[in-house]
Write a protein that holds these residues in place. Structure first.
Motif, PDB file in Angstrom:
ATOM      1  N   ASP A 185       0.817  -1.216   0.000  1.00  0.00           N
ATOM      2  CA  ASP A 185       0.000   0.000   0.000  1.00  0.00           C
ATOM      3  C   ASP A 185       0.851   1.266   0.000  1.00  0.00           C
ATOM      4  OD1 ASP A 185      -2.331  -1.513   0.027  1.00  0.00           O
ATOM      5  OD2 ASP A 185      -2.332  -1.638   2.219  1.00  0.00           O
ATOM      6  N   CYS A 186       2.066   1.169   0.538  1.00  0.00           N
ATOM      7  CA  CYS A 186       3.000   2.299   0.519  1.00  0.00           C
ATOM      8  C   CYS A 186       4.410   1.730   0.459  1.00  0.00           C
ATOM      9  CB  CYS A 186       2.815   3.187   1.748  1.00  0.00           C
ATOM     10  SG  CYS A 186       3.805   4.704   1.707  1.00  0.00           S
ATOM     11  N   PRO A 187       4.831   1.249  -0.706  1.00  0.00           N
ATOM     12  CA  PRO A 187       6.106   0.527  -0.818  1.00  0.00           C
ATOM     13  C   PRO A 187       7.306   1.427  -0.533  1.00  0.00           C
ATOM     14  CG  PRO A 187       5.236   1.038  -2.989  1.00  0.00           C
ATOM     15  CD  PRO A 187       4.163   1.393  -2.020  1.00  0.00           C
ATOM     16  N   HIS A 188       8.308   0.808   0.054  1.00  0.00           N
ATOM     17  CA  HIS A 188       9.587   1.479   0.319  1.00  0.00           C
ATOM     18  C   HIS A 188      10.469   1.268  -0.906  1.00  0.00           C
ATOM     19  CE1 HIS A 188      13.279   1.886   3.242  1.00  0.00           C
ATOM     20  NE2 HIS A 188      13.349   2.686   2.195  1.00  0.00           N
ATOM     21  N   LEU A 189      10.693   2.332  -1.679  1.00  0.00           N
ATOM     22  CA  LEU A 189      11.510   2.263  -2.894  1.00  0.00           C
ATOM     23  C   LEU A 189      12.954   2.580  -2.549  1.00  0.00           C
ATOM     24  CD1 LEU A 189       9.207   4.225  -5.386  1.00  0.00           C
ATOM     25  CD2 LEU A 189       9.114   1.802  -4.747  1.00  0.00           C
ATOM     26  N   LEU A 190      13.855   1.771  -3.077  1.00  0.00           N
ATOM     27  CA  LEU A 190      15.292   1.943  -2.832  1.00  0.00           C
ATOM     28  C   LEU A 190      16.006   2.224  -4.148  1.00  0.00           C
ATOM     29  CD1 LEU A 190      17.879   1.640  -1.034  1.00  0.00           C
ATOM     30  CD2 LEU A 190      17.817  -0.811  -1.604  1.00  0.00           C
ATOM     31  N   TRP A 191      16.771   3.324  -4.184  1.00  0.00           N
ATOM     32  CA  TRP A 191      17.646   3.645  -5.320  1.00  0.00           C
ATOM     33  C   TRP A 191      19.057   3.696  -4.759  1.00  0.00           C
ATOM     34  CZ3 TRP A 191      21.207   7.005  -7.409  1.00  0.00           C
ATOM     35  CH2 TRP A 191      21.298   7.064  -8.801  1.00  0.00           C
ATOM     36  N   ASN A 192      19.877   2.679  -5.068  1.00  0.00           N
ATOM     37  CA  ASN A 192      21.146   2.466  -4.354  1.00  0.00           C
ATOM     38  C   ASN A 192      22.351   2.439  -5.286  1.00  0.00           C
ATOM     39  OD1 ASN A 192      20.216   0.066  -5.493  1.00  0.00           O
ATOM     40  ND2 ASN A 192      21.111  -1.233  -3.914  1.00  0.00           N
ATOM     41  N   HIS A 193      22.383   3.379  -6.222  1.00  0.00           N
ATOM     42  CA  HIS A 193      23.434   3.401  -7.242  1.00  0.00           C
ATOM     43  C   HIS A 193      24.388   4.574  -7.031  1.00  0.00           C
ATOM     44  CE1 HIS A 193      20.751   0.546  -9.272  1.00  0.00           C
ATOM     45  NE2 HIS A 193      19.792   1.378  -8.902  1.00  0.00           N
ATOM     46  N   GLU A 258      23.285  -3.059   4.667  1.00  0.00           N
ATOM     47  CA  GLU A 258      22.658  -4.363   4.482  1.00  0.00           C
ATOM     48  C   GLU A 258      21.333  -4.448   5.226  1.00  0.00           C
ATOM     49  OE1 GLU A 258      25.516  -7.424   5.336  1.00  0.00           O
ATOM     50  OE2 GLU A 258      26.909  -6.730   3.785  1.00  0.00           O
ATOM     51  N   GLN A 259      21.231  -3.767   6.350  1.00  0.00           N
ATOM     52  CA  GLN A 259      19.960  -3.706   7.066  1.00  0.00           C
ATOM     53  C   GLN A 259      18.901  -2.985   6.234  1.00  0.00           C
ATOM     54  OE1 GLN A 259      20.005  -1.359  10.700  1.00  0.00           O
ATOM     55  NE2 GLN A 259      18.459  -2.674  11.632  1.00  0.00           N
ATOM     56  N   LEU A 260      19.313  -1.903   5.553  1.00  0.00           N
ATOM     57  CA  LEU A 260      18.391  -1.171   4.692  1.00  0.00           C
ATOM     58  C   LEU A 260      17.914  -2.040   3.536  1.00  0.00           C
ATOM     59  CD1 LEU A 260      16.992   1.500   3.905  1.00  0.00           C
ATOM     60  CD2 LEU A 260      19.078   2.110   2.652  1.00  0.00           C
ATOM     61  N   LEU A 261      18.804  -2.851   2.972  1.00  0.00           N
ATOM     62  CA  LEU A 261      18.410  -3.753   1.889  1.00  0.00           C
ATOM     63  C   LEU A 261      17.276  -4.682   2.324  1.00  0.00           C
ATOM     64  CD1 LEU A 261      21.853  -4.898   0.378  1.00  0.00           C
ATOM     65  CD2 LEU A 261      20.368  -3.059  -0.418  1.00  0.00           C
ATOM     66  N   VAL A 266      11.097  -2.467  -2.927  1.00  0.00           N
ATOM     67  CA  VAL A 266      11.400  -2.478  -4.360  1.00  0.00           C
ATOM     68  C   VAL A 266      12.722  -1.756  -4.591  1.00  0.00           C
ATOM     69  CG1 VAL A 266      10.632  -1.768  -6.665  1.00  0.00           C
ATOM     70  CG2 VAL A 266       8.939  -2.455  -4.937  1.00  0.00           C
ATOM     71  N   VAL A 267      13.645  -2.409  -5.282  1.00  0.00           N
ATOM     72  CA  VAL A 267      14.891  -1.755  -5.664  1.00  0.00           C
ATOM     73  C   VAL A 267      14.748  -1.274  -7.103  1.00  0.00           C
ATOM     74  CG1 VAL A 267      15.989  -3.957  -6.346  1.00  0.00           C
ATOM     75  CG2 VAL A 267      17.400  -1.937  -5.843  1.00  0.00           C
ATOM     76  N   SER A 286      18.655  -9.793  -1.049  1.00  0.00           N
ATOM     77  CA  SER A 286      18.113  -9.462   0.271  1.00  0.00           C
ATOM     78  C   SER A 286      16.595  -9.430   0.304  1.00  0.00           C
ATOM     79  CB  SER A 286      18.666  -8.104   0.728  1.00  0.00           C
ATOM     80  OG  SER A 286      20.079  -8.141   0.792  1.00  0.00           O
ATOM     81  N   GLY A 287      15.955  -9.788  -0.793  1.00  0.00           N
ATOM     82  CA  GLY A 287      14.506  -9.924  -0.803  1.00  0.00           C
ATOM     83  C   GLY A 287      13.746  -8.805  -1.461  1.00  0.00           C
ATOM     84  N   CYS A 288      14.431  -7.816  -2.042  1.00  0.00           N
ATOM     85  CA  CYS A 288      13.737  -6.740  -2.749  1.00  0.00           C
ATOM     86  C   CYS A 288      13.231  -7.226  -4.109  1.00  0.00           C
ATOM     87  CB  CYS A 288      14.666  -5.550  -2.968  1.00  0.00           C
ATOM     88  SG  CYS A 288      15.109  -4.631  -1.481  1.00  0.00           S
ATOM     89  N   VAL A 289      12.090  -6.716  -4.513  1.00  0.00           N
ATOM     90  CA  VAL A 289      11.586  -6.945  -5.867  1.00  0.00           C
ATOM     91  C   VAL A 289      12.245  -5.912  -6.778  1.00  0.00           C
ATOM     92  CG1 VAL A 289       9.560  -6.850  -7.352  1.00  0.00           C
ATOM     93  CG2 VAL A 289       9.403  -7.906  -5.088  1.00  0.00           C
ATOM     94  N   PRO A 290      12.834  -6.325  -7.898  1.00  0.00           N
ATOM     95  CA  PRO A 290      13.505  -5.358  -8.775  1.00  0.00           C
ATOM     96  C   PRO A 290      12.532  -4.644  -9.703  1.00  0.00           C
ATOM     97  CG  PRO A 290      13.766  -7.561  -9.652  1.00  0.00           C
ATOM     98  CD  PRO A 290      13.013  -7.715  -8.349  1.00  0.00           C
TER      99      PRO A 290
END
Length: 366
Positions: A185-193, A258-261, A266-267, A286-290
């Protein structure tokens, strides 16, 4: 016990991690390292033989030399007689034939020539992805076609015969089994580049703007290696989306990263160039959906259902496509897709076999 020398002429974080990883995965060898700081790119890629001219480690006997793609291997072997008779493996983290030139750079053939001469000089050329290998070989072919005369025939075929793919491994500890999209409902998006132009930060900005315009809730973490100079669009992203930000800026503490991952849902990649995509692979382990564009090395490990249509010439259309794909992912809740083939314990034996055959024969391993 075999004695190996690893040369890293532009020792960025991913290069440093890889060379330290090799020593850890293959402790049966005696490892020595030479590394130069990741700054002054043009000087580093052309000047590393001069920087290492009086380096004693280059005069000591070795069973194998492993050099990264920023190393001017041909010049080094010419300047140090010991290296001329030692089998050399060139590891291509990236290749300059497929690297875009930013608006602040002047186009130059020098970096491409360093890659080409190094590949010719090496007994074995190893790429971290099939896309990296293929873009290098096609780039060399195009480059040779532009030269006026006296171009050797069959060079691309010769390079292809001594080329193979062997990725940078992902540490086993990163792999975890957790539910995908815990917060649809409110995904945590990760941009890690890396905070550089080729990773598409302007495209990230447009994507986030489309999400906001469509009233799609999200939280955001923007991390990755940042340099003294970085695209100003990052400052605009932080200002515009401040209320949605979970974490901002480079995490130099590996445990916290690694904790953040493990916390993100979603990455996201918006990259125009990514030769392997360690950041994506780590997060997927680490379990993120790409969520990645349908291009580059992503086709080798990101499921088709997680790739959005690539529109390199139309960032607005690509932002819409990325948003559509995210909406589909949130609705369909796909399972996690851990990149098991990239596990360190699986790849360690491939590296050992490669090293052993080169030490024994000094020739390429197909």
């Amino acid at each position: 016990m075999s004695n190996l020398l690893l040369l890293s002429a532009y020792d960025a974080a991913s290069h440093q991690r890889w060379r330290e990883q090799l020593a850890s995965l293959c402790p049966e060898y005696v490892w020595s390292h030479l590394a130069l700081p990741p700054r002054y790119f043009r000087w580093r890629i052309r000047g590393n033989p001069l920087s290492w001219l009086n380096e004693p480690l280059l005069s000591e006997p070795r069973d194998l030399v492993v050099a990264t793609s920023m190393v001017d291997l041909a010049t080094l072997r010419g300047l140090h007689r010991q290296l001329a008779d030692t089998p050399c493996l060139l590891y291509m983290h990236e290749n300059q034939f497929a690297f875009p030139v930013s608006s602040g750079q002047n186009a130059s053939a020098d970096p491409q020539m360093v890659n080409l001469y190094s590949a010719i000089s090496a007994e074995q050329v190893v790429f971290n992805s099939a896309w990296n290998r293929d873009s290098f070989l096609s780039g060399v072919a195009t480059f040779l076609d532009r030269l006026p005369d006296q171009v050797p025939s069959g060079l691309v075929d010769q390079l292809r015969l001594k080329s193979r793919v062997l990725p940078v491994p992902i540490e086993d500890r990163l792999f975890c089994d957790r539910p995908a999209l815990a917060n649809p409902d409110c995904p945590h998006l990760l941009w890690n580049h890396r905070w550089e132009y080729d990773k598409g930060p302007e495209r990230l900005h447009r994507f986030l703007q489309v999400l906001r315009r469509r009233s799609i809730p999200f939280r955001l973490s923007v991390v990755g290696e940042r340099f003294r100079q970085y695209p100003t669009v990052f400052d605009r992203i932080r200002e515009e989306f401040d209320g949605r930000i979970e974490h901002w800026g480079y995490l130099d503490n590996r445990a916290r990263y690694e904790q953040l991952l493990c916390q993100a849902d979603v990455v996201v990649s918006t990259a125009l160039h990514d030769f392997q995509g360690l950041a994506m692979l780590e997060a997927m382990a680490s379990g993120c959906v790409p969520l990645a564009p349908d291009r580059l090395a992503y086709r080798e490990y990101v499921p088709e259902s997680c790739r959005y249509a690539s529109h390199e010439q139309d960032p607005e259309q690509e932002a819409e496509a990325a948003t559509d794909q995210l909406v589909s992912l949130l609705a369909n809740r796909p399972p996690t897709s851990a990149p098991d083939a990239w596990r360190a314990t699986r790849l360690a034996e491939d590296y050992r076999l490669l090293f052993e055959q080169m030490i024994a024969t000094g020739v390429a391993v197909g």
